[in-house]
Design a protein around this motif. Structure first.
Motif, PDB file in Angstrom:
ATOM      1  N   SER A 161     -36.359 127.614 120.678  1.00 41.20           N
ATOM      2  CA  SER A 161     -37.615 128.344 120.534  1.00 41.20           C
ATOM      3  C   SER A 161     -38.373 127.728 119.372  1.00 41.20           C
ATOM      4  O   SER A 161     -37.974 127.882 118.208  1.00 41.20           O
ATOM      5  CB  SER A 161     -37.354 129.832 120.300  1.00 41.20           C
ATOM      6  OG  SER A 161     -38.560 130.523 120.077  1.00 41.20           O
TER       7      SER A 161
ATOM      8  N   SER B 173     -46.539 130.269 122.388  1.00 38.67           N
ATOM      9  CA  SER B 173     -45.132 130.161 122.006  1.00 38.67           C
ATOM     10  C   SER B 173     -44.502 129.068 122.841  1.00 38.67           C
ATOM     11  O   SER B 173     -44.561 129.101 124.078  1.00 38.67           O
ATOM     12  CB  SER B 173     -44.407 131.488 122.225  1.00 38.67           C
ATOM     13  OG  SER B 173     -44.934 132.493 121.385  1.00 38.67           O
TER      14      SER B 173
ATOM     15  N   SER C  28     -33.504 134.828 119.947  1.00 40.48           N
ATOM     16  CA  SER C  28     -33.727 134.396 121.331  1.00 40.48           C
ATOM     17  C   SER C  28     -32.397 134.339 122.068  1.00 40.48           C
ATOM     18  O   SER C  28     -31.393 133.856 121.534  1.00 40.48           O
ATOM     19  CB  SER C  28     -34.420 133.028 121.370  1.00 40.48           C
ATOM     20  OG  SER C  28     -33.627 132.041 120.738  1.00 40.48           O
TER      21      SER C  28
ATOM     22  N   ASN D  32     -42.921 133.893 112.960  1.00 39.03           N
ATOM     23  CA  ASN D  32     -42.271 135.198 112.859  1.00 39.03           C
ATOM     24  C   ASN D  32     -40.777 135.064 113.107  1.00 39.03           C
ATOM     25  O   ASN D  32     -40.311 134.120 113.746  1.00 39.03           O
ATOM     26  CB  ASN D  32     -42.879 136.163 113.891  1.00 39.03           C
ATOM     27  CG  ASN D  32     -44.346 136.417 113.635  1.00 39.03           C
ATOM     28  OD1 ASN D  32     -44.780 136.475 112.486  1.00 39.03           O
ATOM     29  ND2 ASN D  32     -45.119 136.566 114.701  1.00 39.03           N
ATOM     30  N   GLU D  33     -40.043 136.022 112.588  1.00 37.07           N
ATOM     31  CA  GLU D  33     -38.596 136.047 112.815  1.00 37.07           C
ATOM     32  C   GLU D  33     -38.316 136.540 114.227  1.00 37.07           C
ATOM     33  O   GLU D  33     -39.002 137.433 114.747  1.00 37.07           O
ATOM     34  CB  GLU D  33     -37.904 136.955 111.790  1.00 37.07           C
ATOM     35  CG  GLU D  33     -38.019 136.466 110.370  1.00 37.07           C
ATOM     36  CD  GLU D  33     -37.263 137.348 109.398  1.00 37.07           C
ATOM     37  OE1 GLU D  33     -36.684 136.817 108.439  1.00 37.07           O
ATOM     38  OE2 GLU D  33     -37.246 138.593 109.598  1.00 37.07           O
ATOM     39  N   GLU D  34     -37.271 135.968 114.835  1.00 35.53           N
ATOM     40  CA  GLU D  34     -36.924 136.388 116.183  1.00 35.53           C
ATOM     41  C   GLU D  34     -35.488 136.002 116.499  1.00 35.53           C
ATOM     42  O   GLU D  34     -34.896 135.113 115.866  1.00 35.53           O
ATOM     43  CB  GLU D  34     -37.861 135.760 117.223  1.00 35.53           C
ATOM     44  CG  GLU D  34     -37.678 134.271 117.407  1.00 35.53           C
ATOM     45  CD  GLU D  34     -38.491 133.719 118.572  1.00 35.53           C
ATOM     46  OE1 GLU D  34     -39.413 134.417 119.023  1.00 35.53           O
ATOM     47  OE2 GLU D  34     -38.193 132.590 119.013  1.00 35.53           O
TER      48      GLU D  34
ATOM     49  N   TYR E 124     -39.229 143.340 122.633  1.00 36.29           N
ATOM     50  CA  TYR E 124     -38.797 142.028 123.102  1.00 36.29           C
ATOM     51  C   TYR E 124     -39.717 141.542 124.215  1.00 36.29           C
ATOM     52  O   TYR E 124     -40.468 142.310 124.817  1.00 36.29           O
ATOM     53  CB  TYR E 124     -37.340 142.064 123.589  1.00 36.29           C
ATOM     54  CG  TYR E 124     -37.115 142.854 124.852  1.00 36.29           C
ATOM     55  CD1 TYR E 124     -37.091 142.223 126.098  1.00 36.29           C
ATOM     56  CD2 TYR E 124     -36.914 144.229 124.803  1.00 36.29           C
ATOM     57  CE1 TYR E 124     -36.879 142.940 127.258  1.00 36.29           C
ATOM     58  CE2 TYR E 124     -36.700 144.958 125.956  1.00 36.29           C
ATOM     59  CZ  TYR E 124     -36.691 144.314 127.181  1.00 36.29           C
ATOM     60  OH  TYR E 124     -36.490 145.024 128.335  1.00 36.29           O
TER      61      TYR E 124
ATOM     62  N   CYS F 119     -31.390 132.017 116.461  1.00 39.50           N
ATOM     63  CA  CYS F 119     -32.148 132.884 115.563  1.00 39.50           C
ATOM     64  C   CYS F 119     -33.136 132.039 114.759  1.00 39.50           C
ATOM     65  O   CYS F 119     -32.871 130.857 114.462  1.00 39.50           O
ATOM     66  CB  CYS F 119     -31.197 133.651 114.637  1.00 39.50           C
ATOM     67  SG  CYS F 119     -32.020 134.729 113.459  1.00 39.50           S
TER      68      CYS F 119
ATOM     69  N   ASP G  40     -38.158 140.586 118.693  1.00 41.93           N
ATOM     70  CA  ASP G  40     -38.907 140.470 117.451  1.00 41.93           C
ATOM     71  C   ASP G  40     -37.994 140.722 116.253  1.00 41.93           C
ATOM     72  O   ASP G  40     -37.208 141.687 116.235  1.00 41.93           O
ATOM     73  CB  ASP G  40     -40.058 141.471 117.455  1.00 41.93           C
ATOM     74  CG  ASP G  40     -40.851 141.429 116.166  1.00 41.93           C
ATOM     75  OD1 ASP G  40     -41.514 140.411 115.901  1.00 41.93           O
ATOM     76  OD2 ASP G  40     -40.769 142.413 115.393  1.00 41.93           O
ATOM     77  N   GLY G  41     -38.076 139.849 115.251  1.00 36.47           N
ATOM     78  CA  GLY G  41     -37.170 139.948 114.113  1.00 36.47           C
ATOM     79  C   GLY G  41     -37.366 141.204 113.291  1.00 36.47           C
ATOM     80  O   GLY G  41     -36.387 141.833 112.836  1.00 36.47           O
TER      81      GLY G  41
ATOM     82  N   THR H  95     -36.737 137.051 123.943  1.00 40.61           N
ATOM     83  CA  THR H  95     -36.945 136.930 122.498  1.00 40.61           C
ATOM     84  C   THR H  95     -37.159 138.326 121.927  1.00 40.61           C
ATOM     85  O   THR H  95     -38.048 139.063 122.384  1.00 40.61           O
ATOM     86  CB  THR H  95     -38.153 136.042 122.187  1.00 40.61           C
ATOM     87  OG1 THR H  95     -39.327 136.599 122.776  1.00 40.61           O
ATOM     88  CG2 THR H  95     -37.927 134.630 122.698  1.00 40.61           C
TER      89      THR H  95
END
Length: 1239
Positions: free
Chosen positions: A329, A362, A269, A265-267, A313, A250, A280-281, A278
């Motif tokens: 990540s 990324s 994985s 960004n928050e994510e 995702y 995370c 998306d947070g 991944t």
């Protein structure tokens, strides 16, 4: 690439022994060599545990340390649930403490050799090893906010939640306890492969930094990803790829440190054997909140079905790689123009087209085999995010989900309780191909794990050859390598510099703004080697090892790498989440520990003078703890250490530690402080720290004061001047009659005062340790003040300064001169003098000559400057004397307060007369002025206040003497309420008590002694003799009883009589009886079983002569305490009567009761009157009465009038046609005949 396996020369330790340094660094002259020397010299044989105690004088922030912050309440229960085959062979109870902390000397340096330890045999030791190493076979995750831990194995999982619990030492400690346990598998044959605890931020503005709740993310071998609450309730499930879930990681929001850094960004994985997904947070955060609300609403209604938003995702299919074990990540990155051209040329050749602006990508890094480390780059915008509908545990399934969770708590969950429902697997979207751009090839080795640093620039990779490789993520190269760390576990610690601790060099000062700039950030790599049982902390990138600890071989190192999900650049500004960075779980001791690293350990050896100071502070702490027989050697060593320290703040801290030591004598403390002071004075004026110089001067001043007072107290000084009663009368300005009255009053007070005087630990014959002395006093700008103004501190200091003087064993003049010279204010000295005088009442009353000593001390203090203002007028109140009167008014030791008031009055009068005589001499009234002032006393407002205070203290002393007196134990009656002690009195309490306060205090004392009302009246017999016309109800009975108990009362009647005389209004008999009546009924109300309290209250009520007062008290008693009880009783009786359905049966029973009462009244004595009455009754009634048995009556003294009312009640209950109605009428006539006696 730099390898840390370089052969290092052997370092010579301080003890003369030659030891090899640990692998990785520790060259001579480095911080590690200094630490090794400190271990060998100062910590040998003491079992150094890597954590310094702040109380030892060595601050914990100076060295790397392990902090134990949590324990397991019952870790064995979790192990038995996950490993049932170990349950029978495990002894009950789990350890709470680690019995084997790190001990460098015992373990020896041989553990650092490069040879690997031999593998244990798997025959007899396999089961024993599994008992301790079982945690290595589990999936483990701890929330970064430390509010949830998950331990899973196979299909089972245990959720542990923290609870606060008192330890054996009385301190509150946090313990992890089992909150939920059960099976998580849904698909046939699937098992848990990875787990993650993600705390979610609260959306409330008033949040204090704690998460709203924590979600548990679990990956399964079937490819499913499921999300649970802390109670084991399934929120949602997703099948994003039909393959084994290898790893979950995370990333949460972090504020960029620099303006040019890309905001990440928050994510979440998810790593599969050939793909990375991944989520998306923001999308995940909203979905989890919606699902949680869905569960709550469904639990309330059972019907609602709110579809949460779909998850967004991306799914990448990783190509050109054989095996993937772990991943990282990195996030979105942007290449520089040079790197952009280099990458375009490598991919597209010489003619490759280059965009004007570098694209955002990324970055992902994988570890495994072929390549050993792979670097993947996915262009942002090259593929659209996939949308997946959430496989929600809808409301129709909520009941079974909650039931399954509850079943897991109780331990009786069964797989056959719910019928199998055929499930249809959701559609799985195909992955977007993503080829590896480059990698680090190493065909012989396989990567096992990768751990990304907090700043996303470095990563630590472990492999199956026992190596730990440090990667530069941006450049894609290995920059450092450690060898010999088989099965290593890694983590990171990021420390932000505290600008207040940064000490700038002289060249750094600048007139333009702040020379410090922003706070620097240091990163430390933590490596746990389970084969050796050691935990190491290394400074990156090329720094030395800054800490090493022996922690055991069965621990787990947890590094989450994320914080709280749901924050952004706005909400994170006000949040200060309390999260840990890394922790170590030890199943053997049942504890959770974290690593604390100070920032200065990241500095290089050449520039870090603070590292040297840290080593010196550590050595100083060892020296202060050592029990050396030769104090001179210890003193010399401490002097060298404190002079070698560079930074003034550290020197001040070292001096504070030295002065706080209880093992060093006063001479050592004085010599060390003087040496430091001389060293500072010999330095150049520009390089001397003024704060440190002033601090040393202040401490030296206090030490000199301590030495002077100790010398004065040790002198053999005794006053041989005799002190008679006549001298006391002259000193206090009392005539013979007043002196005898005072002595008699104090003598009675001494006899009755059985309460011991207050004693303190530091108050032994005026001896005060120098450590305590320095803690109590503070010196600043030629003024000495008291830091702690509590009663204990004032008494201890007052005893040290004045107790010898008050006993006549030290010179009062020399003591006052010494105290005045150092800057102690007269007001402070007066407060300390009165504190010790009032606290030692018992000793003072037994030494009358101490009054003369107090007079001398008070007179000397009053003559000091600023004690009594020169502009003081006799018609105004002096603050000096008002301070003394205030202390006497507040004191609960009435005897000592009265004596001090007499002394204060005498000194005040003497000073006032002196001032008046001085004025007369200045005016020039002639030679007769001296005789005039000797024959009269100067009138002043303070003098009148003194006289008023003396009268108040006499009254308070008399009343306190009375309240201290007790009845002989033979006459005392036991009661818990009467055993409670009475509070001590003071003039202030009496004045605050109001008009009835004195009577109320005496009433409470009467209740404690359980004195009868006759005692009060007998003690007031002289007043009764002066008023012979007043009625004396019960006086004859009281006097007869007093003759029996008079010998047991002792001096109580005389003290009562004195109290009546002293307080004629407050202790008037009716007033006193009223208060006693009320006190007894109040105590009876607290304990209704003590009926004698209520009886005694009624007796006092009867002795009140004023009918209005008596009636008023009776009404108050009835309305406050009695009416509720009687109302409740009558209500119960009426309720019992109303509940009887057959009133004919109730009337029959009442008739039997009436007959028994009449038979007892008529037939109990065979007298002529009774036989005549029986003959007048009807024959039927007479026969019926003779058949009654009066022996069944429980109360034979019921009045006949009450029986008559009962007969009337029976007539009301019986109908006229009833057979016993005529009998009831005859009973009415019989009752009337019995009630009216014959003429």
């Amino acid at each position: 690439m730099r390898s840390a396996r370089t052969a290092a020369p052997r370092a010579l330790t301080a003890s003369g022994l030659v030891s090899p340094p640990p692998r990785g660094s520790c060259f001579p002259g480095s911080a590690e060599a200094a630490a090794a020397a400190a271990v060998a010299a100062g910590w040998r044989g003491q079992g150094w545990r890597g954590q310094l105690d702040a109380r030892s004088g060595v601050p914990g922030a100076m060295a790397c340390s392990i902090v134990q912050f949590c324990y397991f309440q019952d870790l064995q229960a979790a192990r038995d649930f996950l490993f049932p085959h170990l349950r029978e062979e495990t002894p009950s109870g789990a350890l709470k403490r680690d019995p084997s902390k790190s001990n460098w000397e015992d373990d020896g340096w041989g553990t650092w050799e490069e040879t690997e330890p031999q593998e244990p045999e798997e025959d007899g030791n396999s089961c024993k090893t599994q008992k301790t190493s079982w945690l290595q076979d589990c999936v483990l995750s701890l929330s970064p906010t430390n509010d949830l831990m998950v331990i899973a194995r196979g299909q089972k999982a245990v959720f542990l939640v923290p609870k606060w619990k008192h330890s054996d030492k009385g301190k509150e400690e946090m313990h992890f306890a089992v909150g939920w346990s059960g099976c998580l598998n849904v698909e046939e044959g699937e098992y848990v492969t990875s787990a993650l605890c993600i705390p979610l931020a609260s959306q409330k503005r008033s949040s204090t930094g704690r998460p709203d709740w924590t979600c548990i993310v679990v990956g399964f071998s079937s490819g499913y990803l499921r999300f649970y609450t802390q109670n084991g309730v399934l929120l949602l499930a997703q099948l994003l790829n039909e393959d084994l879930v290898l790893q979950l990681k995370c990333r949460t929001y972090e504020i960029p440190r620099h303006p040019g850094v890309t905001e990440q960004n928050e994510e979440l994985s998810i790593l599969y054997p050939a793909a990375i997904v991944t989520i998306d947070g923001f999308s995940l955060f909203q979905s989890l909140r919606a699902c949680r609300n869905q569960v709550a609403k469904a639990a309330a209604s059972g019907n609602e079905n709110i579809q949460p938003p779909p998850l967004a995702y991306k799914k990448w299919g990783l190509q050109d790689i054989d095996t993937i074990i772990d991943h990282a990540s990195i996030g979105i990155m942007t290449l520089s123009p040079f790197d952009q051209m280099k990458t375009a040329s490598n991919i597209g050749g010489y003619n490759a087209a280059i965009k004007n602006s570098p694209p955002a990508m990324s970055q992902y890094i994988t570890v495994g085999s072929n390549p050993f480390t792979g670097f993947f780059y996915a262009l942002e915008g090259s593929t659209q995010p996939l949308l997946s509908h959430v496989a929600l545990a809808v409301a129709s399934k909520l009941t079974s989900a909650l039931f399954n969770a509850a079943s897991g708590w109780l331990g009786w969950k069964s797989k056959h309780e719910e019928e199998a429902v055929p499930r249809q697997k959701p559609k799985v979207e195909p992955a977007t191909p993503l080829a590896v751009r480059f990698g680090l090839p190493d065909s012989r080795r396989h990567g096992e794990s990768i751990c990304l640093s907090p700043c996303n620039t470095l990563a630590a990779v472990t492999d199956d050859f026992g190596r730990v490789i440090l990667l530069d993520v941006t450049r894609g190269i290995a920059i450092r390598m450690w060898k010999g760390y088989r099965d290593a576990q890694t983590g990171w610690i990021q420390i932000v510099e505290d600008l207040h601790e940064r000490v700038p060099e002289r060249a750094d000062f600048s007139p333009f703004g702040s020379p410090q700039g922003p706070s620097r950030v240091a990163q430390f790599l933590v490596i746990y080697a389970p084969r050796r049982g050691i935990l190491e902390v290394w400074s990156t990138q090329q720094g030395p090892r800054v800490g090493a600890f022996n922690v055991g071989k069965h621990c787990r190192l947890l590094y989450p790498g994320y914080k709280i999900m749901g924050l952004n650049n706005v909400t994170s500004q006000s949040w200060q989440p309390q999260t840990y960075q890394i922790c170590l779980v030890d199943p053997v001791s049942g504890s959770v520990k974290t690593v604390s690293v100070p920032f200065h350990l990241a500095l290089s050896d050449k520039k870090s003078e603070r590292a040297k100071d840290m080593h010196l502070m550590k050595k100083l702490g060892a020296s202060l703890k050592a029990k050396a027989p030769n104090l001179d050697l210890i003193e010399t060593e401490i002097k060298e250490l404190i002079l070698d320290i560079k930074y003034p703040a550290t020197k001040k801290q070292a001096l504070e530690s030295i002065l706080a030591s209880e093992r060093l004598p006063f001479s050592c403390l004085k010599n060390i402080t003087q040496t430091l002071m001389d060293s500072l004075k010999n330095q150049e004026l520009e390089s001397v720290d003024e704060g440190l110089l002033q601090f040393c001067a202040n401490k030296l001043k206090l030490l000199h004061l301590y030495e002077s007072v100790s010398q004065l107290n040790s002198l053999d000084f005794h006053s041989d001047t005799p002190f008679s009663d006549n001298d006391l009368a002259v000193l206090l300005r009392l005539d013979e009659k007043d002196l005898l009255k005072l002595q008699a009053l104090l003598e009675k007070y001494k006899q009755e005062n059985s309460r011991a005087a207050v004693r303190f630990s530091d108050d032994k014959d005026g001896v005060l340790p120098v450590k305590t002395f320095l803690e109590y006093l503070d010196s600043e700008k030629d003024v000495i003040s008291v830091k702690k103004t509590g009663e204990e501190e004032c008494v201890a200091l007052g005893s040290f300064f004045f107790w010898k003087c008050l006993r006549g064993e030290s010179s009062a003049e020399d003591m006052c001169r010494t105290l005045e010279s150092v800057g102690l204010s007269p007001q402070l000295l007066l407060s300390l003098l009165l504190s010790v005088w009032l606290s030692k009442e018992k000793d003072i009353l037994n030494r009358p000559q101490s009054v003369r000593c107090l007079y001398t001390m008070l007179h000397l203090l009053s003559k000091m400057k600023v004690a009594i203002e020169e502009t003081w007028d006799s018609q105004s109140v002096s603050p000096w004397w008002q301070q003394m009167r205030a202390a006497c008014i507040q004191s609960e030791n009435s005897g000592a307060a009265l004596l001090s008031a007499h002394v204060g009055h005498a000194v005040a009068v003497q000073i006032s007369n002196s001032l008046t005589e001085k004025k007369f001499s200045q005016v020039g009234l002639g030679p007769d002025s001296e005789a005039l002032t000797d024959s009269w006393e100067a009138l002043s407002l303070d003098t009148e206040y003194w006289k008023l205070l003396l009268k108040q203290l006499e009254d308070c002393l008399l009343l306190q003497t009375l309240l201290h007196s007790r009845v002989n134990p033979s006459t005392a009656r036991g009661s818990s309420l009467q055993a409670e002690p009475l509070p001590r009195l003071s003039v202030k309490k009496l004045l605050e008590g109001g008009r009835g306060g004195i009577a109320d205090s005496v009433a409470k004392w009467i209740f404690k002694q359980d004195l009868s009302p006759e005692v009060l009246k007998w003690a007031n017999k002289e007043r009764d003799a002066e008023n012979p016309d007043e009625p004396k109800e019960g006086s004859s009975r009281g006097l007869s009883e007093m003759t029996e108990v008079e010998t047991d009362l002792g001096a109580i009647p005389d003290l009562l009589h004195l109290a009546y005389t002293q307080f004629p209004c407050s202790l008037e008999l009716d007033v006193l009886h009223a208060h006693c009546c009320w006190e007894y009924v109040v105590q009876w109300n607290k304990d209704p079983e003590e009926a004698r309290f209520f009886v005694r209250s009624i007796e006092h009520l009867k002795h009140i002569l004023n009918a209005h007062v008596q009636n008023g008290i009776a009404l108050m008693m009835w309305n406050t305490f009695l009416v509720k009880r009687f109302s409740a009783a009558t209500y119960l009786v009426d309720k019992a009567i109303l509940q009887v359905q057959d009133k004919e049966v109730l009337a029959s029973q009442l008739l039997v009761l009436i007959g028994q009462r009449l038979a007892h009244a008529v037939l109990r004595t065979q007298t002529r009157e009774g036989l005549e009455l029986l003959a007048r009754l009807p024959p039927t009634l007479c026969t019926w009465l003779k058949a009654m048995n009066p022996q069944d009556l429980q109360n034979t003294e019921v009045p006949i009038a009450t029986t008559a009312k009962l007969v009337n009640k029976v007539i009301e209950l019986l109908p006229e046609n009833h057979g016993q109605y005529s009998l009831a009428l005859h009973l009415t006539e019989a009752v009337e005949a019995i009630a009216i006696p014959p003429l």
